[in-house]
Design a protein around this motif. Structure first.
Motif, PDB file in Angstrom:
ATOM      1  N   SER A  10      49.664  42.638  43.839  1.00  0.00           N
ATOM      2  CA  SER A  10      50.067  43.437  42.674  1.00  0.00           C
ATOM      3  C   SER A  10      48.864  43.725  41.779  1.00  0.00           C
ATOM      4  O   SER A  10      47.817  43.073  41.886  1.00  0.00           O
ATOM      5  CB  SER A  10      51.137  42.691  41.868  1.00  0.00           C
ATOM      6  OG  SER A  10      50.568  41.560  41.225  1.00  0.00           O
ATOM      7  N   ASP A  11      49.031  44.681  40.895  1.00  0.00           N
ATOM      8  CA  ASP A  11      47.971  44.997  39.937  1.00  0.00           C
ATOM      9  C   ASP A  11      47.635  43.785  39.076  1.00  0.00           C
ATOM     10  O   ASP A  11      46.467  43.551  38.760  1.00  0.00           O
ATOM     11  CB  ASP A  11      48.385  46.171  39.049  1.00  0.00           C
ATOM     12  CG  ASP A  11      48.442  47.487  39.803  1.00  0.00           C
ATOM     13  OD1 ASP A  11      47.786  47.606  40.859  1.00  0.00           O
ATOM     14  OD2 ASP A  11      49.145  48.401  39.338  1.00  0.00           O
ATOM     15  N   GLU A  12      48.642  43.003  38.708  1.00  0.00           N
ATOM     16  CA  GLU A  12      48.426  41.806  37.896  1.00  0.00           C
ATOM     17  C   GLU A  12      47.597  40.776  38.662  1.00  0.00           C
ATOM     18  O   GLU A  12      46.718  40.121  38.097  1.00  0.00           O
ATOM     19  CB  GLU A  12      49.754  41.184  37.458  1.00  0.00           C
ATOM     20  CG  GLU A  12      50.557  42.029  36.492  1.00  0.00           C
ATOM     21  CD  GLU A  12      51.341  43.160  37.166  1.00  0.00           C
ATOM     22  OE1 GLU A  12      51.594  43.101  38.398  1.00  0.00           O
ATOM     23  OE2 GLU A  12      51.674  44.121  36.457  1.00  0.00           O
ATOM     24  N   GLU A  13      47.876  40.628  39.955  1.00  0.00           N
ATOM     25  CA  GLU A  13      47.105  39.689  40.775  1.00  0.00           C
ATOM     26  C   GLU A  13      45.663  40.153  40.917  1.00  0.00           C
ATOM     27  O   GLU A  13      44.736  39.340  40.849  1.00  0.00           O
ATOM     28  CB  GLU A  13      47.747  39.533  42.153  1.00  0.00           C
ATOM     29  CG  GLU A  13      49.054  38.782  42.121  1.00  0.00           C
ATOM     30  CD  GLU A  13      49.793  38.831  43.450  1.00  0.00           C
ATOM     31  OE1 GLU A  13      50.313  37.776  43.831  1.00  0.00           O
ATOM     32  OE2 GLU A  13      49.840  39.909  44.083  1.00  0.00           O
ATOM     33  N   ILE A  14      45.479  41.446  41.092  1.00  0.00           N
ATOM     34  CA  ILE A  14      44.127  41.994  41.181  1.00  0.00           C
ATOM     35  C   ILE A  14      43.361  41.646  39.920  1.00  0.00           C
ATOM     36  O   ILE A  14      42.234  41.140  39.981  1.00  0.00           O
ATOM     37  CB  ILE A  14      44.157  43.523  41.405  1.00  0.00           C
ATOM     38  CG1 ILE A  14      44.702  43.841  42.791  1.00  0.00           C
ATOM     39  CG2 ILE A  14      42.758  44.123  41.210  1.00  0.00           C
ATOM     40  CD1 ILE A  14      44.987  45.309  43.026  1.00  0.00           C
ATOM     41  N   GLU A  15      43.948  41.895  38.776  1.00  0.00           N
ATOM     42  CA  GLU A  15      43.291  41.605  37.502  1.00  0.00           C
ATOM     43  C   GLU A  15      42.979  40.124  37.360  1.00  0.00           C
ATOM     44  O   GLU A  15      41.911  39.755  36.866  1.00  0.00           O
ATOM     45  CB  GLU A  15      44.147  42.094  36.325  1.00  0.00           C
ATOM     46  CG  GLU A  15      44.214  43.596  36.215  1.00  0.00           C
ATOM     47  CD  GLU A  15      42.852  44.251  36.074  1.00  0.00           C
ATOM     48  OE1 GLU A  15      41.985  43.733  35.340  1.00  0.00           O
ATOM     49  OE2 GLU A  15      42.647  45.297  36.713  1.00  0.00           O
ATOM     50  N   SER A  16      43.896  39.252  37.783  1.00  0.00           N
ATOM     51  CA  SER A  16      43.669  37.807  37.707  1.00  0.00           C
ATOM     52  C   SER A  16      42.462  37.393  38.535  1.00  0.00           C
ATOM     53  O   SER A  16      41.590  36.662  38.062  1.00  0.00           O
ATOM     54  CB  SER A  16      44.894  37.029  38.185  1.00  0.00           C
ATOM     55  OG  SER A  16      45.974  37.216  37.329  1.00  0.00           O
ATOM     56  N   PHE A  17      42.409  37.849  39.778  1.00  0.00           N
ATOM     57  CA  PHE A  17      41.299  37.500  40.655  1.00  0.00           C
ATOM     58  C   PHE A  17      39.985  38.053  40.113  1.00  0.00           C
ATOM     59  O   PHE A  17      38.981  37.343  40.075  1.00  0.00           O
ATOM     60  CB  PHE A  17      41.540  38.017  42.074  1.00  0.00           C
ATOM     61  CG  PHE A  17      42.363  37.098  42.931  1.00  0.00           C
ATOM     62  CD1 PHE A  17      41.755  36.267  43.857  1.00  0.00           C
ATOM     63  CD2 PHE A  17      43.740  37.069  42.821  1.00  0.00           C
ATOM     64  CE1 PHE A  17      42.503  35.416  44.655  1.00  0.00           C
ATOM     65  CE2 PHE A  17      44.504  36.225  43.614  1.00  0.00           C
ATOM     66  CZ  PHE A  17      43.881  35.396  44.529  1.00  0.00           C
ATOM     67  N   LEU A  18      39.995  39.315  39.701  1.00  0.00           N
ATOM     68  CA  LEU A  18      38.761  39.931  39.235  1.00  0.00           C
ATOM     69  C   LEU A  18      38.256  39.296  37.944  1.00  0.00           C
ATOM     70  O   LEU A  18      37.045  39.147  37.756  1.00  0.00           O
ATOM     71  CB  LEU A  18      38.946  41.436  39.055  1.00  0.00           C
ATOM     72  CG  LEU A  18      39.217  42.218  40.337  1.00  0.00           C
ATOM     73  CD1 LEU A  18      39.344  43.704  40.022  1.00  0.00           C
ATOM     74  CD2 LEU A  18      38.163  41.971  41.396  1.00  0.00           C
ATOM     75  N   SER A  19      39.147  38.895  37.074  1.00  0.00           N
ATOM     76  CA  SER A  19      38.705  38.258  35.826  1.00  0.00           C
ATOM     77  C   SER A  19      38.079  36.895  36.100  1.00  0.00           C
ATOM     78  O   SER A  19      37.088  36.526  35.471  1.00  0.00           O
ATOM     79  CB  SER A  19      39.844  38.148  34.818  1.00  0.00           C
ATOM     80  OG  SER A  19      40.808  37.218  35.240  1.00  0.00           O
ATOM     81  N   VAL A  20      38.620  36.153  37.062  1.00  0.00           N
ATOM     82  CA  VAL A  20      38.049  34.852  37.416  1.00  0.00           C
ATOM     83  C   VAL A  20      36.681  35.036  38.088  1.00  0.00           C
ATOM     84  O   VAL A  20      35.767  34.232  37.886  1.00  0.00           O
ATOM     85  CB  VAL A  20      39.016  34.068  38.341  1.00  0.00           C
ATOM     86  CG1 VAL A  20      38.352  32.851  38.927  1.00  0.00           C
ATOM     87  CG2 VAL A  20      40.269  33.670  37.585  1.00  0.00           C
ATOM     88  N   LEU A  21      36.521  36.097  38.848  1.00  0.00           N
ATOM     89  CA  LEU A  21      35.264  36.345  39.554  1.00  0.00           C
ATOM     90  C   LEU A  21      34.220  37.067  38.702  1.00  0.00           C
ATOM     91  O   LEU A  21      33.101  37.288  39.163  1.00  0.00           O
ATOM     92  CB  LEU A  21      35.520  37.156  40.826  1.00  0.00           C
ATOM     93  CG  LEU A  21      36.218  36.397  41.953  1.00  0.00           C
ATOM     94  CD1 LEU A  21      36.623  37.361  43.066  1.00  0.00           C
ATOM     95  CD2 LEU A  21      35.340  35.284  42.496  1.00  0.00           C
ATOM     96  N   GLU A  22      34.571  37.419  37.481  1.00  0.00           N
ATOM     97  CA  GLU A  22      33.654  38.150  36.603  1.00  0.00           C
ATOM     98  C   GLU A  22      32.370  37.341  36.375  1.00  0.00           C
ATOM     99  O   GLU A  22      32.409  36.238  35.840  1.00  0.00           O
ATOM    100  CB  GLU A  22      34.323  38.439  35.267  1.00  0.00           C
ATOM    101  CG  GLU A  22      33.532  39.360  34.371  1.00  0.00           C
ATOM    102  CD  GLU A  22      33.475  40.783  34.895  1.00  0.00           C
ATOM    103  OE1 GLU A  22      32.378  41.359  34.874  1.00  0.00           O
ATOM    104  OE2 GLU A  22      34.507  41.304  35.327  1.00  0.00           O
ATOM    105  N   GLY A  23      31.257  37.887  36.845  1.00  0.00           N
ATOM    106  CA  GLY A  23      29.964  37.274  36.589  1.00  0.00           C
ATOM    107  C   GLY A  23      29.637  36.047  37.429  1.00  0.00           C
ATOM    108  O   GLY A  23      28.649  35.367  37.176  1.00  0.00           O
ATOM    109  N   ARG A  24      30.451  35.740  38.437  1.00  0.00           N
ATOM    110  CA  ARG A  24      30.177  34.563  39.279  1.00  0.00           C
ATOM    111  C   ARG A  24      30.783  34.755  40.656  1.00  0.00           C
ATOM    112  O   ARG A  24      31.654  35.591  40.849  1.00  0.00           O
ATOM    113  CB  ARG A  24      30.726  33.302  38.638  1.00  0.00           C
ATOM    114  CG  ARG A  24      32.258  33.216  38.681  1.00  0.00           C
ATOM    115  CD  ARG A  24      32.765  31.938  38.054  1.00  0.00           C
ATOM    116  NE  ARG A  24      32.751  32.070  36.659  1.00  0.00           N
ATOM    117  CZ  ARG A  24      33.793  32.240  35.828  1.00  0.00           C
ATOM    118  NH1 ARG A  24      34.850  32.220  36.145  1.00  0.00           N
ATOM    119  NH2 ARG A  24      33.768  32.391  34.595  1.00  0.00           N
ATOM    120  N   SER A  25      30.327  33.933  41.584  1.00  0.00           N
ATOM    121  CA  SER A  25      30.930  33.906  42.909  1.00  0.00           C
ATOM    122  C   SER A  25      31.664  32.578  43.071  1.00  0.00           C
ATOM    123  O   SER A  25      31.292  31.584  42.440  1.00  0.00           O
ATOM    124  CB  SER A  25      29.865  34.073  43.994  1.00  0.00           C
ATOM    125  OG  SER A  25      28.955  32.999  43.963  1.00  0.00           O
TER     126      SER A  25
END
Length: 65
Positions: A10-25
């Motif tokens: 879902s769009d919400e899941e995409i946002e969750s994953f991308l926010s956690v990955l922001e600036g790091r691997s």
């Protein structure tokens, strides 16, 4: 960004994953812990995110594109 409609993420899941990955691997295990999701679910979502072009994988670590 590509539309997630019709996919198993879902769009919400995409946002969750991308926010956690922001600036790091992170590894799939780290993401599982951080997002409080079962590892098998995280792996499914990571495959979708890669297919949609949101993330890349390098040596088992995932990063936002």
């Amino acid at each position: 960004m590509p539309c997630a409609e019709g996919n198993s993420i879902s769009d919400e899941e995409i946002e969750s994953f991308l926010s956690v990955l922001e600036g790091r691997s992170m590894t799939d295990s780290e993401l599982s812990f951080k997002l409080n999701l079962p590892l098998f679910n995280v792996r499914i979502k990571l495959r979708e995110l890669k297919k949609l072009g949101y993330i890349a994988e390098n040596d088992g670590e995932y990063v936002k594109k």
